[in-house]
Write an enzyme that holds these catalytic residues in place. Structure first.
Site, short mmCIF file in Angstrom:
data_model
loop_
_atom_site.label_atom_id
_atom_site.label_comp_id
_atom_site.label_asym_id
_atom_site.label_seq_id
_atom_site.Cartn_x
_atom_site.Cartn_y
_atom_site.Cartn_z
N ASP A 10 -5.53 -5.10 5.06
CA ASP A 10 -5.74 -3.83 4.38
C ASP A 10 -5.13 -3.97 2.98
O ASP A 10 -4.32 -4.87 2.74
CB ASP A 10 -5.04 -2.71 5.17
CG ASP A 10 -5.02 -1.39 4.43
OD1 ASP A 10 -6.09 -0.93 4.01
OD2 ASP A 10 -3.92 -0.83 4.25
N MET A 11 -5.50 -3.09 2.07
CA MET A 11 -5.01 -3.24 0.70
C MET A 11 -3.90 -2.25 0.35
O MET A 11 -2.73 -2.62 0.25
CB MET A 11 -6.17 -3.13 -0.29
CG MET A 11 -7.12 -4.33 -0.20
SD MET A 11 -6.38 -5.90 -0.73
CE MET A 11 -6.44 -5.71 -2.51
N SER A 45 -10.69 -2.81 3.95
CA SER A 45 -10.14 -1.64 3.28
C SER A 45 -11.11 -0.46 3.32
O SER A 45 -12.32 -0.65 3.46
CB SER A 45 -9.83 -1.99 1.81
OG SER A 45 -9.52 -0.84 1.05
N LYS A 196 -13.11 -0.60 10.76
CA LYS A 196 -12.74 -1.97 10.34
C LYS A 196 -12.87 -2.97 11.49
O LYS A 196 -13.29 -4.11 11.28
CB LYS A 196 -11.32 -1.98 9.78
CG LYS A 196 -11.14 -1.19 8.49
CD LYS A 196 -9.70 -1.30 7.99
CE LYS A 196 -9.46 -0.45 6.76
NZ LYS A 196 -8.08 -0.61 6.24
N ASP A 219 -1.48 -0.34 7.60
CA ASP A 219 -0.42 0.67 7.52
C ASP A 219 -0.91 2.09 7.76
O ASP A 219 -0.12 3.02 7.69
CB ASP A 219 0.24 0.63 6.12
CG ASP A 219 -0.65 1.29 5.06
OD1 ASP A 219 -0.17 2.21 4.36
OD2 ASP A 219 -1.83 0.91 4.95
N ASN A 222 -6.65 4.42 9.56
CA ASN A 222 -7.92 3.71 9.55
C ASN A 222 -7.78 2.23 9.89
O ASN A 222 -8.76 1.48 9.88
CB ASN A 222 -8.63 3.87 8.19
CG ASN A 222 -7.80 3.38 7.02
OD1 ASN A 222 -6.61 3.12 7.15
ND2 ASN A 222 -8.42 3.26 5.87
#
Length: 274
Positions: A10-11, A45, A196, A219, A222
């Site tokens: 994830d970003m 993401s 995702k 984090d 999603n």
């Protein structure tokens, strides 16, 4: 123990620090080692593909993206999958958003060609959204974007009303739209099942990789499905309790390069990778 064959990150709040940056030279060293070992790198993401690839100018052409929370999947710039709401679902969700009592609600409609906002949207908020959406343009009506594939509503509202809105979406649009929250008053409405984890599975099938061979980091709400599915899943120290509960491990927060720490451990065969 299974060897890692895919790393999915994830970003925001995970790979990126709070200044939206990462240690490029440190990551490049990791990436070159992963490449040599045939370990795939995937950016997973909720953000727009055009924004995500801007973070990886040297390698965007050879890595994979699970963008828009899983609605749009690309590998080496080749589109593998692009989901879409039915037009009926888009109109129905719009009715709920525009008629519901959600103080401070602002939203974008996201598609393959661009993200869109209705004219008259708050200028200050739009300026912030341009960081996440490198393609963003105004519309008066949905008729103007009849040729685009629309796959996400990106919502922002008061944290106090997030549970209310999410419950309304579940009650009124079950089967046609699903709500997922990444925190900080942000809620995404996605096509049910196009999260995702589903995007990672499409890539795993393409590359012959088992879920037990996936290392994933996240984090937010999603990321829950992706963390639950992946054999080596790490929540960030800055993640809420429910995200940590979904992951198998916890690493340092996003401002202390928790992702890079774990990737280096994996490459060295240390920790849970020993």
């Amino acid at each position: 123990m299974a060897a890692v064959k895919m790393v999915a990150v994830d970003m925001d709040g995970t790979f990126l620090d709070d200044r939206k940056q990462y240690d490029r030279s440190r990551f490049m060293a990791c990436y070159q080692m992963m490449k040599q070992r045939g370990i795939r790198f995937v950016v997973a993401s909720g953000n727009q593909y055009y924004q995500l690839k801007s973070f990886f100018p040297e390698m965007a052409h050879e890595i994979a993206f699970v963008a828009e929370n899983g609605a749009w999947i690309l590998d080496s710039e080749e589109e593998l999958f692009c989901g879409a709401f039915s037009r009926e679902a888009v109109h129905a969700v719009l009715d709920t958003l525009q008629q519901g009592n959600y103080p401070g609600l602002r939203f974008l409609i996201c598609g393959r060609n661009s993200a869109y906002y209705f004219t008259g949207a708050d200028a200050q908020w739009l300026q912030k959204m341009r960081h996440y959406c490198h393609r963003l343009r105004p519309i008066e009506t949905l008729d103007e974007i009849a040729d685009d594939r629309l796959f996400k509503f990106a919502l922002n509202l008061s944290d106090d009303y997030v549970p209310v809105l999410m419950a309304d979406i579940e009650r009124l649009h079950q089967g046609s739209a699903a709500a997922t929250s990444s925190g900080h008053g942000s809620v995404d409405l996605i096509v049910p099942g196009l999260h995702k984890a589903n995007g990672l599975l499409l890539l795993q099938q393409r590359w012959g990789i088992e879920s037990s061979e996936v290392l994933a980091f996240g984090d937010g709400g999603n990321d829950l499905e992706m963390l639950a599915q992946s054999g080596f899943s790490f929540a960030m120290q800055n993640a809420p309790a429910r995200v940590k509960a979904a992951a198998r491990y916890v690493t340092a927060d996003n401002n202390h390069a928790g992702v890079l720490q774990v990737i280096e451990q994996m490459l060295a065969g240390e920790g849970p990778f020993a």
